[in-house]
Design a protein around this motif. Structure first.
Motif, PDB file in Angstrom:
ATOM      1  N   LEU A 169       0.827  -1.198   0.000  1.00  5.59           N
ATOM      2  CA  LEU A 169       0.000   0.000   0.000  1.00  5.59           C
ATOM      3  C   LEU A 169       0.867   1.255   0.000  1.00  5.59           C
ATOM      4  CD1 LEU A 169      -3.062   0.619   0.153  1.00  5.59           C
ATOM      5  CD2 LEU A 169      -2.754   0.905   2.604  1.00  5.59           C
ATOM      6  N   ALA A 170       1.922   1.251   0.801  1.00  5.21           N
ATOM      7  CA  ALA A 170       2.832   2.396   0.852  1.00  5.21           C
ATOM      8  C   ALA A 170       3.556   2.586  -0.475  1.00  5.21           C
ATOM      9  CB  ALA A 170       3.829   2.213   1.991  1.00  5.21           C
ATOM     10  N   LEU A 171       3.987   1.494  -1.090  1.00 11.16           N
ATOM     11  CA  LEU A 171       4.675   1.597  -2.384  1.00 11.16           C
ATOM     12  C   LEU A 171       3.737   2.104  -3.470  1.00 11.16           C
ATOM     13  CD1 LEU A 171       6.877  -1.618  -2.359  1.00 11.16           C
ATOM     14  CD2 LEU A 171       7.627   0.758  -2.145  1.00 11.16           C
ATOM     15  N   LEU A 172       2.506   1.637  -3.456  1.00  6.59           N
ATOM     16  CA  LEU A 172       1.544   2.054  -4.470  1.00  6.59           C
ATOM     17  C   LEU A 172       1.247   3.548  -4.359  1.00  6.59           C
ATOM     18  CD1 LEU A 172      -0.493   1.186  -6.704  1.00  6.59           C
ATOM     19  CD2 LEU A 172      -2.156   0.963  -4.861  1.00  6.59           C
ATOM     20  N   PHE A 173       0.863   4.000  -3.164  1.00  6.12           N
ATOM     21  CA  PHE A 173       0.553   5.417  -2.988  1.00  6.12           C
ATOM     22  C   PHE A 173       1.797   6.281  -3.135  1.00  6.12           C
ATOM     23  CE2 PHE A 173      -3.523   4.245  -0.954  1.00  6.12           C
ATOM     24  CZ  PHE A 173      -4.335   5.176  -1.558  1.00  6.12           C
ATOM     25  N   GLY A 174       2.951   5.784  -2.677  1.00  4.75           N
ATOM     26  CA  GLY A 174       4.189   6.542  -2.823  1.00  4.75           C
ATOM     27  C   GLY A 174       4.570   6.733  -4.274  1.00  4.75           C
ATOM     28  N   PHE A 175       4.459   5.680  -5.068  1.00  7.12           N
ATOM     29  CA  PHE A 175       4.751   5.779  -6.493  1.00  7.12           C
ATOM     30  C   PHE A 175       3.799   6.754  -7.176  1.00  7.12           C
ATOM     31  CE2 PHE A 175       4.081   4.305 -10.874  1.00  7.12           C
ATOM     32  CZ  PHE A 175       5.372   4.457 -11.358  1.00  7.12           C
ATOM     33  N   TYR A 176       2.523   6.681  -6.799  1.00  4.97           N
ATOM     34  CA  TYR A 176       1.528   7.575  -7.384  1.00  4.97           C
ATOM     35  C   TYR A 176       1.838   9.033  -7.041  1.00  4.97           C
ATOM     36  CZ  TYR A 176      -3.088   8.895  -9.096  1.00  4.97           C
ATOM     37  OH  TYR A 176      -4.107   9.451  -9.804  1.00  4.97           O
ATOM     38  N   ALA A 177       2.230   9.291  -5.782  1.00  7.85           N
ATOM     39  CA  ALA A 177       2.571  10.657  -5.373  1.00  7.85           C
ATOM     40  C   ALA A 177       3.812  11.159  -6.095  1.00  7.85           C
ATOM     41  CB  ALA A 177       2.777  10.707  -3.862  1.00  7.85           C
ATOM     42  N   ILE A 178       4.802  10.296  -6.292  1.00  3.69           N
ATOM     43  CA  ILE A 178       6.015  10.703  -7.007  1.00  3.69           C
ATOM     44  C   ILE A 178       5.698  11.022  -8.467  1.00  3.69           C
ATOM     45  CG2 ILE A 178       8.238   9.851  -7.874  1.00  3.69           C
ATOM     46  CD1 ILE A 178       8.521   8.380  -5.183  1.00  3.69           C
ATOM     47  N   MET A 179       4.856  10.209  -9.088  1.00  4.69           N
ATOM     48  CA  MET A 179       4.477  10.486 -10.479  1.00  4.69           C
ATOM     49  C   MET A 179       3.706  11.799 -10.588  1.00  4.69           C
ATOM     50  SD  MET A 179       5.671   8.290 -12.555  1.00  4.69           S
ATOM     51  CE  MET A 179       7.137   8.092 -11.593  1.00  4.69           C
ATOM     52  N   GLU A 180       2.834  12.079  -9.608  1.00  2.44           N
ATOM     53  CA  GLU A 180       2.121  13.357  -9.614  1.00  2.44           C
ATOM     54  C   GLU A 180       3.092  14.512  -9.421  1.00  2.44           C
ATOM     55  OE1 GLU A 180      -0.814  12.992  -6.573  1.00  2.44           O
ATOM     56  OE2 GLU A 180      -2.270  12.055  -7.909  1.00  2.44           O
ATOM     57  N   PHE A 181       4.075  14.339  -8.561  1.00  2.87           N
ATOM     58  CA  PHE A 181       5.058  15.401  -8.329  1.00  2.87           C
ATOM     59  C   PHE A 181       5.863  15.689  -9.590  1.00  2.87           C
ATOM     60  CE2 PHE A 181       9.369  16.672  -7.067  1.00  2.87           C
ATOM     61  CZ  PHE A 181       9.069  17.860  -6.416  1.00  2.87           C
ATOM     62  N   ILE A 182       6.227  14.651 -10.302  1.00  3.86           N
ATOM     63  CA  ILE A 182       7.060  14.828 -11.494  1.00  3.86           C
ATOM     64  C   ILE A 182       6.257  15.434 -12.652  1.00  3.86           C
ATOM     65  CG2 ILE A 182       8.318  13.576 -13.301  1.00  3.86           C
ATOM     66  CD1 ILE A 182       9.250  11.645 -11.109  1.00  3.86           C
ATOM     67  N   PHE A 183       5.051  14.921 -12.883  1.00  9.28           N
ATOM     68  CA  PHE A 183       4.344  15.281 -14.108  1.00  9.28           C
ATOM     69  C   PHE A 183       3.305  16.381 -13.952  1.00  9.28           C
ATOM     70  CE2 PHE A 183       5.897  10.983 -15.087  1.00  9.28           C
ATOM     71  CZ  PHE A 183       6.627  11.308 -16.221  1.00  9.28           C
ATOM     72  N   ILE A 184       2.686  16.517 -12.797  1.00  8.86           N
ATOM     73  CA  ILE A 184       1.702  17.594 -12.621  1.00  8.86           C
ATOM     74  C   ILE A 184       2.036  18.400 -11.369  1.00  8.86           C
ATOM     75  CG2 ILE A 184      -0.188  16.611 -13.951  1.00  8.86           C
ATOM     76  CD1 ILE A 184      -1.397  15.529 -11.427  1.00  8.86           C
ATOM     77  N   LYS A 185       3.248  18.886 -11.319  1.00  4.33           N
ATOM     78  CA  LYS A 185       3.756  19.616 -10.170  1.00  4.33           C
ATOM     79  C   LYS A 185       2.987  20.916  -9.915  1.00  4.33           C
ATOM     80  CE  LYS A 185       8.154  19.519  -9.821  1.00  4.33           C
ATOM     81  NZ  LYS A 185       9.594  19.769  -9.941  1.00  4.33           N
ATOM     82  N   GLU A 186       2.471  21.517 -10.959  1.00  2.10           N
ATOM     83  CA  GLU A 186       1.816  22.814 -10.827  1.00  2.10           C
ATOM     84  C   GLU A 186       0.545  22.750  -9.979  1.00  2.10           C
ATOM     85  OE1 GLU A 186       2.151  21.433 -14.070  1.00  2.10           O
ATOM     86  OE2 GLU A 186       4.195  22.167 -14.232  1.00  2.10           O
ATOM     87  N   THR A 187      -0.132  21.609  -9.968  1.00  2.00           N
ATOM     88  CA  THR A 187      -1.416  21.520  -9.267  1.00  2.00           C
ATOM     89  C   THR A 187      -1.275  21.237  -7.784  1.00  2.00           C
ATOM     90  OG1 THR A 187      -1.638  19.166  -9.699  1.00  2.00           O
ATOM     91  CG2 THR A 187      -2.544  20.664 -11.350  1.00  2.00           C
ATOM     92  N   LYS A 188      -0.116  20.799  -7.346  1.00  6.27           N
ATOM     93  CA  LYS A 188       0.141  20.435  -5.947  1.00  6.27           C
ATOM     94  C   LYS A 188      -0.762  19.302  -5.470  1.00  6.27           C
ATOM     95  CE  LYS A 188       2.765  24.175  -4.986  1.00  6.27           C
ATOM     96  NZ  LYS A 188       4.143  24.079  -5.254  1.00  6.27           N
ATOM     97  N   GLN A 189      -1.237  18.486  -6.380  1.00  7.43           N
ATOM     98  CA  GLN A 189      -2.096  17.361  -6.027  1.00  7.43           C
ATOM     99  C   GLN A 189      -1.322  16.285  -5.280  1.00  7.43           C
ATOM    100  OE1 GLN A 189      -4.294  15.848  -9.312  1.00  7.43           O
ATOM    101  NE2 GLN A 189      -5.079  14.081  -8.208  1.00  7.43           N
ATOM    102  N   TYR A 190      -0.012  16.227  -5.459  1.00  4.54           N
ATOM    103  CA  TYR A 190       0.807  15.226  -4.782  1.00  4.54           C
ATOM    104  C   TYR A 190       0.767  15.392  -3.263  1.00  4.54           C
ATOM    105  CZ  TYR A 190       4.338  18.920  -4.472  1.00  4.54           C
ATOM    106  OH  TYR A 190       4.998  20.080  -4.209  1.00  4.54           O
ATOM    107  N   ILE A 191       0.483  16.596  -2.791  1.00  8.27           N
ATOM    108  CA  ILE A 191       0.400  16.826  -1.344  1.00  8.27           C
ATOM    109  C   ILE A 191      -0.799  16.087  -0.768  1.00  8.27           C
ATOM    110  CG2 ILE A 191       0.074  18.584   0.429  1.00  8.27           C
ATOM    111  CD1 ILE A 191       1.620  20.497  -1.397  1.00  8.27           C
TER     112      ILE A 191
END
Length: 58
Positions: free
Chosen positions: A13-35
């Motif tokens: 679960l941690a790896l799945l959500f962590g990977f998803y947050a990292i991908m959001e940080f890299i590709f859609i950084k402007e929206t701050k959705q990774y937070i």
């Protein structure tokens, strides 16, 4: 917290959500959705860690 199934479940679960947050940080950084994804990850891990029984694994 006892068995290895619970540890495996929390780790995956941690790896799945962590990977998803990292991908959001890299590709859609402007929206701050990774937070919000990171906050949800922390909340879910704390709740699952504090459960006495894992209802999905019985």
């Amino acid at each position: 917290m006892g068995g290895s199934r619970e540890v495996y479940f929390l780790t995956s679960l941690a790896l799945l959500f962590g990977f998803y947050a990292i991908m959001e940080f890299i590709f859609i950084k402007e929206t701050k959705q990774y937070i919000s994804t990171t906050i949800i990850l922390i909340i879910v891990l704390v709740i699952m860690f504090n459960l006495d029984q894992f209802p999905l694994l019985d």
